[in-house]
Write an enzyme that holds these catalytic residues in place. Structure first.
Site, PDB file in Angstrom:
ATOM      1  N   TYR A 143       0.847  -1.196   0.000  1.00 55.48           N
ATOM      2  CA  TYR A 143       0.000   0.000   0.000  1.00 55.48           C
ATOM      3  C   TYR A 143       0.880   1.242   0.000  1.00 55.48           C
ATOM      4  CZ  TYR A 143      -3.557   3.422   1.246  1.00 55.48           C
ATOM      5  OH  TYR A 143      -4.400   4.516   1.247  1.00 55.48           O
ATOM      6  N   ASP A 235       9.204   2.360   0.917  1.00 61.35           N
ATOM      7  CA  ASP A 235       8.090   3.127   1.475  1.00 61.35           C
ATOM      8  C   ASP A 235       8.054   2.831   2.974  1.00 61.35           C
ATOM      9  OD1 ASP A 235       5.820   4.358   2.266  1.00 61.35           O
ATOM     10  OD2 ASP A 235       4.499   3.450   0.752  1.00 61.35           O
ATOM     11  N   LYS A 264       3.340   9.343   8.702  1.00 61.09           N
ATOM     12  CA  LYS A 264       2.932   8.881  10.034  1.00 61.09           C
ATOM     13  C   LYS A 264       3.806   9.417  11.178  1.00 61.09           C
ATOM     14  CE  LYS A 264      -0.001   5.518   8.041  1.00 61.09           C
ATOM     15  NZ  LYS A 264       0.093   4.560   6.975  1.00 61.09           N
TER      16      LYS A 264
HETATM   17  C1  LIG Z   1      -0.334   4.983   5.434  1.00 63.54           C
HETATM   18  C2  LIG Z   1       0.564   4.644   4.306  1.00 63.54           C
HETATM   19  C3  LIG Z   1       0.645   5.440   3.155  1.00 63.54           C
HETATM   20  C4  LIG Z   1      -0.296   6.595   2.917  1.00 63.54           C
HETATM   21  O1  LIG Z   1      -0.099   7.622   3.839  1.00 63.54           O
HETATM   22  P1  LIG Z   1      -1.293   8.693   4.044  1.00 63.54           P
HETATM   23  O2  LIG Z   1      -0.710   9.664   5.028  1.00 63.54           O
HETATM   24  O3  LIG Z   1      -2.455   7.922   4.551  1.00 63.54           O
HETATM   25  O4  LIG Z   1      -1.540   9.297   2.722  1.00 63.54           O
HETATM   26  C5  LIG Z   1       1.584   5.123   2.200  1.00 63.54           C
HETATM   27  N1  LIG Z   1       2.411   4.073   2.359  1.00 63.54           N
HETATM   28  C6  LIG Z   1       2.362   3.277   3.444  1.00 63.54           C
HETATM   29  C7  LIG Z   1       3.318   2.153   3.575  1.00 63.54           C
HETATM   30  C8  LIG Z   1       1.424   3.531   4.444  1.00 63.54           C
HETATM   31  O5  LIG Z   1       1.360   2.723   5.499  1.00 63.54           O
END
Ligand SMILES: *Cc1c(COP(=O)(O)O)cnc(C)c1O
Length: 446
Positions: A143, A235, A264
């Protein structure tokens, strides 16, 4: 447990917010989600006054649960009252960038943005500009936020957008391979190597049940990208400053990606994202380079203060020791429980993350297993059956998890993540009592 207030609020919400929420996963709880009134350490209290041990923890941004340490609160309040923002640079964003660059092995320079999604969008654009190529390789079930290039379904080079509203032409540039499959990684580079701008991967699949890498997987991706002139993008929006502490997952795994996306935790509970990497690549962003990137709120002083002070506090206190210790206690306790109640289930996670995957098939025993959560060790007695890809996780008893197990946990005052796929988070505010109560609830619910 009552839920009349939440029901009424949800009723109102349905009139003005699609599905009653501002982020889809929140409505995964049926028939309606509890509305949260406030937090208290490792707990949340909902609109009906029910109190829960909270393992959702904002889905990742909260290292201290719902109690920010004093220096974090003070920094937030002073920056909020001074401005709160200017559309001009401030010292706090330089300090925060210095902190991240000092601690994360592959990062010399970074650009702050306002969400993880924005970070991955900009990272894809930068990788494409840097290489002059269009294709991005992602992992099935990985994701990377709500962005056009990575919202795909399907396999390999036969992908299509996973949401209406995204032109097929986006998916044409996205190749999806199973996580942990070294052969598939080799094959995608054999077939498309000259067109691949980047491989974008979560160091640990953290939005799909938590799946750790098998031995040598990231090394394979590192070698393949290097050999073919493509970039490796980690990521770390979830794993950053959580897995491996201040060095992030890349430090823990000993892999230097070319680009890292953050989000985050680096905002200390406020909206944030960032793209980090070598100065050479990051300076390709405007205004030092040509790759357009901008944001009204980027480097927001309140967010920067919250993020920096939370990470500084973690650097100076026993924050990660506490979190990782409780995480281990939780995962080990879970393994003891499922050994008796459901030996086919897999306890996953590492450091401050945990999940119980309701896998359907597994050995009858927990002898000689990876202690403290599935680590994909080849010597483990469960190695052949534990989930290695997103598809493996999806084959679990997801309906049982959602319809039977989750509500049973809620009845016992334990708030788990909204579905079988999202990770759960241990914070500095959680206590051994929270862990032990949670284990007791698992025992009753399984
Ligand atoms: C939460 C998340 C995102 C997206 O971040 P948002 O602040 O919700 O846009 C992208 N990559 C990973 C791995 C995530 O856990």
């Amino acid at each position: 447990m009552t839920d009349e207030q939440s029901r009424d609020l949800y009723d109102r919400a349905l009139s003005v917010l699609p599905g009653g929420v501002n982020s889809a996963v929140r409505a995964a709880i049926e028939p309606y989600p509890p509305f949260i009134e406030r937090g208290d350490g490792g707990h949340v209290i909902d609109a009906d006054g029910d109190r829960y041990i909270d393992w959702v923890m904002g889905l990742g941004p909260l290292l201290y649960g719902h109690d920010q340490p004093d220096p974090v609160q003070a920094a937030v309040q002073s920056h909020a009252s001074e401005g709160p923002m200017y559309g001009m640079p401030t010292e706090i964003e330089v300090e925060h960038a210095e902190f991240v660059a000092r601690h994360v092995p592959s990062v010399e320079m970074l650009r702050f943005v306002n969400s993880g999604t924005e970070a991955t969008v900009s990272a894809c654009r930068l990788a494409r500009a840097h290489t002059g190529r269009d294709k991005i390789v992602v992992m099935q079930g990985g994701y990377h936020g709500a962005q056009e290039s990575t919202l795909v379904e399907g396999e390999y080079d036969d992908t299509s957008p996973s949401s209406p509203g995204i032109p097929d032409s986006f998916a044409e540039h996205t190749l999806a391979v199973p996580f942990n499959d070294r052969e598939a990684a080799h094959r995608v580079f054999e077939d498309h190597g000259e067109d691949i701008a980047a491989v974008m991967v979560e160091p640990i699949l953290a939005n799909y049940g938590i799946v750790r890498p098998v031995d040598g997987y990231h090394e394979t991706l590192r070698d393949l990208t290097e050999d073919h002139g493509a970039l490796l993008i980690f990521d770390e929006v979830i794993t950053g400053f959580r897995v491996g502490g201040l060095q992030c997952a890349q430090g823990k795994f000993g892999i230097d990606p070319d680009l890292t996306t953050f989000g985050k935790l680096i905002g200390g509970g406020f909206p944030v994202g960032a793209i980090g990497g070598s100065a050479e690549i990051i300076e390709e962003f405007t205004p030092s380079g040509e790759v357009f990137q901008a944001g009204t709120f980027s480097g927001h002083p309140v967010t920067m203060a919250a993020g920096l002070e939370s990470l500084r506090y973690a650097a100076e206190n026993d924050v990660y020791d506490h979190i990782h210790g409780l995480g281990e206690r939780l995962r080990t306790g879970l393994q003891d429980i499922v050994a008796d109640h459901a030996p086919e289930y897999t306890v996953t996670g590492t450091d401050g993350m945990f999940k119980l995957v309701f896998s359907r098939h597994g050995p009858e025993s927990y002898d000689a297993h990876c202690a403290g959560g599935c680590a994909q060790r080849e010597s483990c007695s469960r190695f052949d059956t534990c989930p290695k890809t997103a598809a493996d996780v999806a084959r679990g008893e997801t309906d049982r998890w959602r319809r039977v197990f989750w509500p049973k946990m809620r009845e016992q005052g334990v708030f788990l993540s909204q579905n079988q796929y999202e990770s759960q988070f241990v914070t500095y505010a959680h206590t051994e009592d929270d862990v032990d109560e949670t284990l007791e609830a698992y025992k009753n619910a399984l």
